[in-house]
Scaffold this motif. Structure first.
Motif, PDB file in Angstrom:
ATOM      1  N   UNK A  86       2.008  23.788  23.901  1.00 56.45           N
ATOM      2  CA  UNK A  86       2.256  22.988  22.703  1.00 56.45           C
ATOM      3  C   UNK A  86       1.274  21.834  22.602  1.00 56.45           C
ATOM      4  N   UNK A  87       0.955  21.463  21.373  1.00 45.19           N
ATOM      5  CA  UNK A  87       0.039  20.342  21.159  1.00 45.19           C
ATOM      6  C   UNK A  87       0.729  19.060  21.601  1.00 45.19           C
ATOM      7  N   UNK A  88       0.104  18.333  22.487  1.00 42.44           N
ATOM      8  CA  UNK A  88       0.626  17.060  22.964  1.00 42.44           C
ATOM      9  C   UNK A  88      -0.527  16.076  22.935  1.00 42.44           C
ATOM     10  N   UNK A  89      -0.254  14.874  22.475  1.00 44.64           N
ATOM     11  CA  UNK A  89      -1.261  13.826  22.450  1.00 44.64           C
ATOM     12  C   UNK A  89      -1.789  13.636  23.871  1.00 44.64           C
ATOM     13  N   UNK A 122      -3.344  11.199  25.271  1.00 45.99           N
ATOM     14  CA  UNK A 122      -3.054   9.880  25.835  1.00 45.99           C
ATOM     15  C   UNK A 122      -1.621   9.828  26.351  1.00 45.99           C
ATOM     16  N   UNK A 123      -0.692  10.434  25.609  1.00 45.65           N
ATOM     17  CA  UNK A 123       0.706  10.472  26.043  1.00 45.65           C
ATOM     18  C   UNK A 123       0.847  11.329  27.291  1.00 45.65           C
ATOM     19  N   UNK A 124       0.125  12.447  27.324  1.00 48.29           N
ATOM     20  CA  UNK A 124       0.158  13.332  28.485  1.00 48.29           C
ATOM     21  C   UNK A 124      -0.379  12.606  29.719  1.00 48.29           C
ATOM     22  N   UNK A 125      -1.468  11.870  29.564  1.00 48.69           N
ATOM     23  CA  UNK A 125      -2.057  11.127  30.682  1.00 48.69           C
ATOM     24  C   UNK A 125      -1.104  10.046  31.186  1.00 48.69           C
ATOM     25  N   UNK A 126      -0.420   9.374  30.274  1.00 52.95           N
ATOM     26  CA  UNK A 126       0.533   8.333  30.665  1.00 52.95           C
ATOM     27  C   UNK A 126       1.699   8.928  31.444  1.00 52.95           C
ATOM     28  N   UNK A 127       2.209  10.080  30.981  1.00 50.52           N
ATOM     29  CA  UNK A 127       3.288  10.740  31.703  1.00 50.52           C
ATOM     30  C   UNK A 127       2.814  11.223  33.076  1.00 50.52           C
ATOM     31  N   UNK A 128       1.600  11.744  33.127  1.00 48.78           N
ATOM     32  CA  UNK A 128       1.057  12.229  34.400  1.00 48.78           C
ATOM     33  C   UNK A 128       0.968  11.089  35.399  1.00 48.78           C
ATOM     34  N   UNK A 180      -0.836  22.499  33.814  1.00 49.86           N
ATOM     35  CA  UNK A 180      -0.710  21.860  32.498  1.00 49.86           C
ATOM     36  C   UNK A 180       0.437  22.458  31.685  1.00 49.86           C
ATOM     37  N   UNK A 181       0.573  23.773  31.712  1.00 50.25           N
ATOM     38  CA  UNK A 181       1.642  24.426  30.958  1.00 50.25           C
ATOM     39  C   UNK A 181       3.000  23.972  31.492  1.00 50.25           C
ATOM     40  N   UNK A 182       3.151  23.981  32.801  1.00 51.50           N
ATOM     41  CA  UNK A 182       4.403  23.548  33.396  1.00 51.50           C
ATOM     42  C   UNK A 182       4.711  22.093  33.110  1.00 51.50           C
ATOM     43  N   UNK A 183       3.668  21.274  33.081  1.00 51.46           N
ATOM     44  CA  UNK A 183       3.871  19.854  32.805  1.00 51.46           C
ATOM     45  C   UNK A 183       4.327  19.640  31.362  1.00 51.46           C
ATOM     46  N   UNK A 184       3.678  20.314  30.435  1.00 45.20           N
ATOM     47  CA  UNK A 184       4.033  20.173  29.019  1.00 45.20           C
ATOM     48  C   UNK A 184       5.452  20.681  28.779  1.00 45.20           C
ATOM     49  N   UNK A 185       5.818  21.782  29.436  1.00 38.36           N
ATOM     50  CA  UNK A 185       7.177  22.312  29.287  1.00 38.36           C
ATOM     51  C   UNK A 185       8.220  21.313  29.767  1.00 38.36           C
TER      52      UNK A 185
END
Length: 106
Positions: A10-13, A15-21, A81-86
């Motif tokens: 899924x499309x995820x911002x 910057x938001x993904x990096x902050x969560x990571x 990445x897929x697992x993280x987004x899920x």
């Protein structure tokens, strides 16, 4: 022949993904200063630093991040990445529910 399809990410911002990571990523060196990747004390290897910076971590599905299972590292697991987004949209419990493995200390 491809047996499984490639899952859609899924499309995820980013910057938001990096902050969560960054929120879930454990330190590369543990409290005894041993590297998670090469198991060397006081490691400064560029490969380990690079691998850690690129790693994605998420709360463990088995213990909800409370670290009460043997499948995680203090409540987190390394994911792709897929697992993280899920897992990014998952609502985590605030407190651990009463469980057979958990014994409250008075």
């Amino acid at each position: 022949m491809q047996v499984k399809g490639i899952p859609q990410v899924p499309a995820v911002d980013s910057a938001a993904l990096a902050a969560l990571a960054d929120t879930f990523r454990p330190p590369r060196l543990n409290f005894a200063q041993v590297c998670l990747y090469c198991e060397t004390r006081w490691c400064e290897a560029a490969a380990c630093v690079k691998a850690h910076a690129a790693s994605l971590w998420a709360p463990c599905d088995d213990c909800d991040g409370f670290g009460s299972c043997s499948h995680c590292l203090n409540g987190v697991v390394e994911v792709d990445r897929v697992g993280f987004v899920e897992r990014a949209a998952r609502v985590l419990p605030r407190q651990r529910e009463a469980a057979a493995l958990f014994v409250a200390v008075a």
